[in-house]
Design a protein around this motif. Sequence first.
Motif, PDB file in Angstrom:
ATOM      1  N   THR A 207      59.557   1.282 -56.626  1.00  0.00           N
ATOM      2  CA  THR A 207      58.440   2.061 -55.519  1.00  0.00           C
ATOM      3  C   THR A 207      59.213   2.111 -54.078  1.00  0.00           C
ATOM      4  OG1 THR A 207      56.443   1.852 -54.725  1.00  0.00           O
ATOM      5  CG2 THR A 207      57.273  -0.126 -54.709  1.00  0.00           C
ATOM      6  N   HIS A 208      58.738   3.270 -53.681  1.00  0.00           N
ATOM      7  CA  HIS A 208      59.359   3.415 -52.093  1.00  0.00           C
ATOM      8  C   HIS A 208      58.092   2.668 -51.253  1.00  0.00           C
ATOM      9  CE1 HIS A 208      56.865   7.006 -52.764  1.00  0.00           C
ATOM     10  NE2 HIS A 208      56.659   6.888 -51.517  1.00  0.00           N
ATOM     11  N   ASP A 209      57.017   2.245 -51.887  1.00  0.00           N
ATOM     12  CA  ASP A 209      55.757   1.929 -51.069  1.00  0.00           C
ATOM     13  C   ASP A 209      55.543   0.297 -50.884  1.00  0.00           C
ATOM     14  OD1 ASP A 209      53.291   2.456 -49.927  1.00  0.00           O
ATOM     15  OD2 ASP A 209      52.533   2.106 -52.124  1.00  0.00           O
ATOM     16  N   ALA A 210      55.585   0.121 -49.635  1.00  0.00           N
ATOM     17  CA  ALA A 210      55.485  -1.344 -49.308  1.00  0.00           C
ATOM     18  C   ALA A 210      54.220  -1.924 -49.972  1.00  0.00           C
ATOM     19  CB  ALA A 210      55.731  -1.651 -47.845  1.00  0.00           C
ATOM     20  N   PHE A 211      52.933  -1.166 -49.913  1.00  0.00           N
ATOM     21  CA  PHE A 211      51.731  -1.566 -50.296  1.00  0.00           C
ATOM     22  C   PHE A 211      51.784  -2.009 -51.686  1.00  0.00           C
ATOM     23  CE2 PHE A 211      47.695  -1.119 -51.899  1.00  0.00           C
ATOM     24  CZ  PHE A 211      46.948  -1.852 -51.068  1.00  0.00           C
ATOM     25  N   SER A 212      52.284  -1.150 -52.427  1.00  0.00           N
ATOM     26  CA  SER A 212      52.425  -1.270 -53.799  1.00  0.00           C
ATOM     27  C   SER A 212      53.221  -2.681 -54.154  1.00  0.00           C
ATOM     28  CB  SER A 212      53.174  -0.182 -54.772  1.00  0.00           C
ATOM     29  OG  SER A 212      52.321   1.073 -54.550  1.00  0.00           O
ATOM     30  N   ALA A 213      54.338  -2.530 -53.692  1.00  0.00           N
ATOM     31  CA  ALA A 213      55.527  -3.833 -53.688  1.00  0.00           C
ATOM     32  C   ALA A 213      54.884  -4.946 -53.411  1.00  0.00           C
ATOM     33  CB  ALA A 213      56.569  -3.784 -52.892  1.00  0.00           C
ATOM     34  N   SER A 214      53.639  -5.020 -52.565  1.00  0.00           N
ATOM     35  CA  SER A 214      53.151  -6.441 -51.808  1.00  0.00           C
ATOM     36  C   SER A 214      52.139  -6.973 -53.235  1.00  0.00           C
ATOM     37  CB  SER A 214      52.408  -6.054 -51.072  1.00  0.00           C
ATOM     38  OG  SER A 214      51.102  -5.385 -51.149  1.00  0.00           O
ATOM     39  N   ARG A 237      48.812 -12.005 -49.861  1.00  0.00           N
ATOM     40  CA  ARG A 237      49.503 -10.601 -50.017  1.00  0.00           C
ATOM     41  C   ARG A 237      49.422  -9.729 -48.568  1.00  0.00           C
ATOM     42  NH1 ARG A 237      48.745  -5.809 -50.143  1.00  0.00           N
ATOM     43  NH2 ARG A 237      46.296  -6.034 -49.767  1.00  0.00           N
ATOM     44  N   LYS A 238      48.747 -10.085 -47.859  1.00  0.00           N
ATOM     45  CA  LYS A 238      48.781  -9.215 -46.437  1.00  0.00           C
ATOM     46  C   LYS A 238      50.088  -9.994 -45.696  1.00  0.00           C
ATOM     47  CE  LYS A 238      47.535  -6.507 -43.017  1.00  0.00           C
ATOM     48  NZ  LYS A 238      48.565  -6.964 -42.060  1.00  0.00           N
ATOM     49  N   ALA A 239      50.118 -11.188 -45.580  1.00  0.00           N
ATOM     50  CA  ALA A 239      51.291 -11.653 -45.004  1.00  0.00           C
ATOM     51  C   ALA A 239      52.826 -11.101 -45.832  1.00  0.00           C
ATOM     52  CB  ALA A 239      51.519 -13.083 -44.936  1.00  0.00           C
ATOM     53  N   PHE A 240      52.727 -11.068 -46.858  1.00  0.00           N
ATOM     54  CA  PHE A 240      53.681 -10.334 -47.759  1.00  0.00           C
ATOM     55  C   PHE A 240      54.196  -9.222 -47.691  1.00  0.00           C
ATOM     56  CE2 PHE A 240      55.225  -9.555 -52.569  1.00  0.00           C
ATOM     57  CZ  PHE A 240      56.555  -9.986 -52.132  1.00  0.00           C
ATOM     58  N   TYR A 241      53.015  -8.323 -47.350  1.00  0.00           N
ATOM     59  CA  TYR A 241      53.206  -6.965 -46.965  1.00  0.00           C
ATOM     60  C   TYR A 241      53.629  -6.662 -45.567  1.00  0.00           C
ATOM     61  CZ  TYR A 241      51.751  -2.444 -45.471  1.00  0.00           C
ATOM     62  OH  TYR A 241      51.839  -1.024 -44.775  1.00  0.00           O
ATOM     63  N   ASP A 242      53.435  -7.603 -44.682  1.00  0.00           N
ATOM     64  CA  ASP A 242      54.052  -7.596 -43.379  1.00  0.00           C
ATOM     65  C   ASP A 242      55.457  -7.792 -43.548  1.00  0.00           C
ATOM     66  OD1 ASP A 242      51.700  -7.004 -42.327  1.00  0.00           O
ATOM     67  OD2 ASP A 242      50.852  -8.837 -41.758  1.00  0.00           O
ATOM     68  N   LYS A 243      55.757  -8.857 -44.253  1.00  0.00           N
ATOM     69  CA  LYS A 243      56.963  -9.089 -44.368  1.00  0.00           C
ATOM     70  C   LYS A 243      57.999  -8.192 -44.926  1.00  0.00           C
ATOM     71  CE  LYS A 243      56.982 -13.552 -46.248  1.00  0.00           C
ATOM     72  NZ  LYS A 243      57.498 -14.647 -47.013  1.00  0.00           N
ATOM     73  N   ILE A 244      57.669  -7.382 -45.877  1.00  0.00           N
ATOM     74  CA  ILE A 244      58.023  -6.307 -46.568  1.00  0.00           C
ATOM     75  C   ILE A 244      58.416  -5.285 -45.567  1.00  0.00           C
ATOM     76  CG2 ILE A 244      58.079  -4.557 -48.177  1.00  0.00           C
ATOM     77  CD1 ILE A 244      56.290  -6.533 -49.874  1.00  0.00           C
ATOM     78  N   VAL A 245      57.227  -4.827 -44.615  1.00  0.00           N
ATOM     79  CA  VAL A 245      57.432  -3.859 -43.840  1.00  0.00           C
ATOM     80  C   VAL A 245      58.589  -4.216 -43.012  1.00  0.00           C
ATOM     81  CG1 VAL A 245      56.190  -2.493 -42.001  1.00  0.00           C
ATOM     82  CG2 VAL A 245      55.022  -3.133 -44.091  1.00  0.00           C
ATOM     83  N   ASP A 246      58.546  -5.496 -42.266  1.00  0.00           N
ATOM     84  CA  ASP A 246      59.343  -5.869 -41.266  1.00  0.00           C
ATOM     85  C   ASP A 246      60.982  -5.812 -41.846  1.00  0.00           C
ATOM     86  OD1 ASP A 246      57.390  -6.456 -39.457  1.00  0.00           O
ATOM     87  OD2 ASP A 246      57.582  -8.834 -39.978  1.00  0.00           O
ATOM     88  N   MET A 247      60.919  -6.229 -43.183  1.00  0.00           N
ATOM     89  CA  MET A 247      62.403  -6.056 -43.849  1.00  0.00           C
ATOM     90  C   MET A 247      62.697  -4.509 -43.699  1.00  0.00           C
ATOM     91  SD  MET A 247      64.953  -7.333 -44.874  1.00  0.00           S
ATOM     92  CE  MET A 247      64.294  -9.276 -44.751  1.00  0.00           C
TER      93      MET A 247
END
Length: 256
Positions: A207-214, A237-247
């Motif tokens: 996926t290219h989408d951080a939300f899906s990836a989370s 999951r929300k913290a994970f999402y934030d980490k993915i977006v930061d990355m």
Amino acid sequence: MKHMNGKKVVEIKNLVKNYGTNGFCTTVLKGIDLEICKGDFIAVMGPSGSGKTTLLNILSTIDKPTQGQVILDGIDLGKVKNRELSKIRRDKIGFIFQDYNLLDTMTLQDNIALPLSLNGAGGTECIRKSEALAGAFGLKGHLRKYPYQLSGGQKQRGAACRALITEPEIIFADEPTGALDSRSGRELLECLKAVNDGGKATILMVTHDAFSASYAKDVYILSDGQIRCRISRGDNRKAFYDKIVDMQASMGGDFS
Ligand code: ADP
Ligand code: MG
């Protein structure tokens, strides 16, 4: 901290894929190494054009690598003849495409049961298993309908049931929420997470989408043809999402 007790379902070793011939050769995958164990839910994230579909097509035996090895359930796919490959595809792999790929002339129930009936299963088993899956994916009242009578979200949840019905070793999903609105996307991901949490599916999603990836347990970032890093979900999951977006932000590149 890799899930120690899961058996290896897929091993990818130094996978290289070039497109084109000598003059105009692009290397899309530049030596990918990845292990997928039973019970994993992995998301491979990368910007558009980074080779996600290429990777999945190679893993699901639709395309061949230029170099490197894919070992699926102990079988080196590079050493297998075409006729055996189609059997491996039938027995060991479930696929969810971006655009559902349901057959218009069949009811949802027949679409879901199709891989099972192609494998020679009887009517009773097809009905029992398709009903059980439809229940888990919120499709109970819809089994008699045809695809044109269903929403995109319902079709995609049906496609997920079809991928799961033969209890394959692994489910490959290529941008499964790509054609869905955000609510339908979330419903699909919650269902996939639930079957994974229940120990009933091993999933590799690109996926290219951080939300899906989370929704995955582990996210790998694909960039410039290589896997750059891995981020693992904790309880949140929300913290994970934030980490993915930061990355994503720190790596640059256009993920839209
Ligand atoms: P993604 O799924 O991440 O968007 P793809 O795997 O579809 O990326 O494509 C990766 C790159 O490989 C792109 O630059 C694309 O143009 C190129 N590519 C994909 N398929 C082919 C093909 N059959 N022939 C030549 N180039 C291709
Ligand atoms: Mg793609």
